[in-house]
Design an enzyme around this catalytic site. Structure first.
Site, PDB file in Angstrom:
ATOM      1  N   TYR A  99      -0.230  -0.334 -14.310  1.00 36.11           N
ATOM      2  CA  TYR A  99      -0.403  -0.882 -12.968  1.00 36.11           C
ATOM      3  C   TYR A  99       0.578  -2.030 -12.795  1.00 36.11           C
ATOM      4  CZ  TYR A  99      -2.658  -3.121  -8.932  1.00 36.11           C
ATOM      5  OH  TYR A  99      -2.914  -3.688  -7.709  1.00 36.11           O
TER       6      TYR A  99
ATOM      7  N   ASP B 116       7.068  -5.384 -17.404  1.00 32.51           N
ATOM      8  CA  ASP B 116       6.074  -6.037 -16.553  1.00 32.51           C
ATOM      9  C   ASP B 116       5.154  -6.845 -17.471  1.00 32.51           C
ATOM     10  OD1 ASP B 116       3.650  -4.996 -14.011  1.00 32.51           O
ATOM     11  OD2 ASP B 116       3.971  -6.879 -15.088  1.00 32.51           O
TER      12      ASP B 116
ATOM     13  N   LYS C  69       0.009 -14.468 -13.215  1.00 35.34           N
ATOM     14  CA  LYS C  69      -1.222 -14.892 -13.886  1.00 35.34           C
ATOM     15  C   LYS C  69      -1.079 -16.238 -14.590  1.00 35.34           C
ATOM     16  CE  LYS C  69      -2.700 -10.072 -14.387  1.00 35.34           C
ATOM     17  NZ  LYS C  69      -3.906  -9.881 -13.567  1.00 35.34           N
TER      18      LYS C  69
HETATM   19  P1  KE4 Z   1      -1.243  -9.123  -8.633  1.00 36.65           P
HETATM   20  O1  KE4 Z   1      -0.484  -8.639  -7.435  1.00 36.65           O
HETATM   21  O2  KE4 Z   1      -2.675  -8.624  -8.652  1.00 36.65           O
HETATM   22  O3  KE4 Z   1      -1.123 -10.647  -8.827  1.00 36.65           O
HETATM   23  O4  KE4 Z   1      -0.515  -8.540  -9.942  1.00 36.65           O
HETATM   24  C1  KE4 Z   1      -0.341  -7.155 -10.048  1.00 36.65           C
HETATM   25  C2  KE4 Z   1      -0.161  -6.795 -11.500  1.00 36.65           C
HETATM   26  C3  KE4 Z   1       1.107  -6.488 -11.943  1.00 36.65           C
HETATM   27  N1  KE4 Z   1       1.330  -6.157 -13.236  1.00 36.65           N
HETATM   28  C4  KE4 Z   1       0.322  -6.138 -14.135  1.00 36.65           C
HETATM   29  C5  KE4 Z   1       0.618  -5.775 -15.558  1.00 36.65           C
HETATM   30  C6  KE4 Z   1      -1.003  -6.469 -13.739  1.00 36.65           C
HETATM   31  O5  KE4 Z   1      -2.003  -6.451 -14.652  1.00 36.65           O
HETATM   32  C7  KE4 Z   1      -1.246  -6.801 -12.398  1.00 36.65           C
HETATM   33  C8  KE4 Z   1      -2.631  -7.133 -11.880  1.00 36.65           C
HETATM   34  N2  KE4 Z   1      -3.694  -7.003 -12.811  1.00 36.65           N
HETATM   35  C9  KE4 Z   1      -4.972  -6.656 -12.242  1.00 36.65           C
HETATM   36  C10 KE4 Z   1      -5.978  -6.610 -13.395  1.00 36.65           C
HETATM   37  N3  KE4 Z   1      -5.801  -5.459 -14.173  1.00 36.65           N
HETATM   38  C11 KE4 Z   1      -5.390  -7.555 -11.154  1.00 36.65           C
HETATM   39  C12 KE4 Z   1      -6.848  -7.478 -10.780  1.00 36.65           C
HETATM   40  C13 KE4 Z   1      -7.027  -7.046  -9.362  1.00 36.65           C
HETATM   41  O6  KE4 Z   1      -6.335  -6.107  -8.910  1.00 36.65           O
HETATM   42  O7  KE4 Z   1      -7.889  -7.657  -8.698  1.00 36.65           O
END
Ligand code: KE4
Length: 425
Positions: free
Chosen positions: A144, A236, A264
């Site tokens: 993701y 990523d 994060k």
């Molecule tokens: P955000 O757009 O949610 O800040 O980041 C996206 C993203 C990008 N790359 C990786 C490896 C990530 O884990 C994420 C976001 N992680 C999720 C949890 N698995 C966010 C939780 C959510 O969607 O509320």
């Protein structure tokens, strides 16, 4: 545990927000039940609006590596807020955090701040396409990278539990999806399309299909394949950055990607994302170069302040050894109680990110993660929640240990899991 107040809040939230949440995975679709509405967090614990207390292994999905509301971060923010919250103009704070990141992450010579991991990944993809003048991208099933169209294909995390992983409304005809840890599949895809491939984007340690480790040679294989075809390799590290090592997975696995996405932890819990890499690529980003990307709140002074303080506290010698020690104590304890009751399981862990799968074979990609026993995970999740242990509400997520987790937390967690294990047939 009683959660009447959370239930009331959830009903009211659902009237004014889709699913009552600001991000789908929080709605508990993957596990059912009412999500606790959180009132406050401190250290390794969170409290819901019904006054229930939990040991927190979500940590805001990774940012809370110091523990919640670390006093030095709070003090720094209280001081910063007196100077205003946002200027939309350059500040020395951005330069400081950018310099700290460039010093810490081996492959980053220049960095651009954005406001989320999604923005970081979508901007890195655009930069790769701008640099190579090619349209195609390669991603991996179960990884993701946020919700930008080109990447929301066979994605993990919430996209894997909230309906079709390939979201409605997505046009992603330039996206090739390969199987994580299948380097032969990547070589076949690159043989067929390599000259059209702008980049391969990967979570160097996958965290969004549960925690899945790269097999020996997988990351090296991606580095070789992208070099061979002139495509960029994007790590990523939104989740793994400053999590699995101070310099992220690229330090741990000694691979040098062309571009890196961060998020994060670098915001210390405030909204920050970033992408960075070698000068030869980053100088092609506007206003220096032709690849446009912008953001009103990018480099926000409060977020920069929280990020600077957080990384300063992570740079203290011994921090990652402590995270390793606490995390190993936890997962070895879980292993012991599940093995003792002969419950088929696999625990995947890198540093302070880990997952338990109820599976009788190794979990090495999305297919094997999806074959694990979801019903058992749901039962496990709710037993722990009612026992005051707060895990991510999906087996397609990772759990996180912070520097605030204590031996008492670990002991209590293992105790509750032991009680659950005793009840399994
Ligand atoms: P955000 O757009 O949610 O800040 O980041 C996206 C993203 C990008 N790359 C990786 C490896 C990530 O884990 C994420 C976001 N992680 C999720 C949890 N698995 C966010 C939780 C959510 O969607 O509320």
């Amino acid at each position: 545990m009683k959660r009447e107040r959370s239930a009331g809040h959830f009903e009211r939230a659902k009237l004014v927000m889709p699913g009552g949440v600001s991000s789908p995975v929080r709605a508990f679709n993957g596990v059912g039940g009412i999500p606790p509405f959180i009132a406050k967090a401190k250290g390794s614990h969170i409290w819901d609006v019904d006054g229930n207390e939990y040991i927190d292994y979500v940590g805001s999905w990774g940012p809370a590596i110091l523990g919640h509301a670390h006093p030095e971060v709070v003090d720094a923010l209280n001081e910063a807020i007196e100077n205003g919250t946002s200027f939309g103009a350059p500040t020395e704070l951005e330069t400081r955090l950018a310099s700290v990141i460039c010093d810490a992450v081996p492959s980053i010579e220049m960095v651009r701040f954005v406001n989320s991991g999604t923005e970081a990944a979508m901007s890195a993809i655009r930069l790769a396409r701008g640099v190579t003048k090619r349209p195609m991208i390669v991603k991996f099933e179960g990884c993701y990278h946020g919700h930008a169209d080109p990447l929301l294909v066979k994605a993990g995390s919430g996209a894997a539990t909230c309906g079709e992983p390939t979201s409605a409304g997505v046009t992603a005809r330039h996206t090739i999806v390969c199987r994580y840890n299948d380097i032969d599949g990547v070589d076949r895809a690159m043989k067929a399309h390599g000259k059209e491939v702008a980049c391969v984007i990967v979570e160097p340690v996958a965290g969004n299909m549960g925690c899945v480790l790269p097999k020996d040679g997988f990351l090296e294989g991606l580095r070789d394949a992208t070099k061979r075809y002139g495509s960029l390799l994007i790590f990523d590290e939104v989740m793994t950055g400053f999590r699995v090592a101070f310099g992220g997975a690229q330090e741990r696995y000694k691979i040098r990607p062309d571009l890196t996405c961060l998020g994060k932890i670098i915001g210390g819990g405030l909204p920050v994302g970033a992408y960075g890499g070698a000068r030869e690529y980053m100088r092609q980003v506007s206003p220096l170069g032709a690849v446009y990307q912008a953001g009103t709140l990018s480099g926000n002074p409060l977020a920069m302040t929280a990020g600077i303080k957080t990384i300063e506290l992570l740079s203290v010698p011994g921090v990652y050894e402590k995270l390793e020690q606490i995390s190993a104590e936890l997962t070895e304890g879980i292993e012991r109680v599940l093995k003792d009751k002969r419950i088929p399981h696999r625990i995947n862990r890198v540093g302070a990110m880990w997952s338990v799968f109820f599976a009788d074979k190794p979990v090495v990609d999305f297919v094997s993660a999806a074959e694990s026993d979801g019903a058992k995970f749901r039962d496990f999740f709710h037993f722990l929640l009612d026992g005051g242990i707060y895990l991510a509400p999906s087996s397609f997520e990772s759990a996180f240990v912070s520097l605030a987790h204590t031996s008492e937390d670990i002991k209590r967690t293992i105790e509750v899991i032991g009680e659950w294990a005793k009840r399994q047939k």
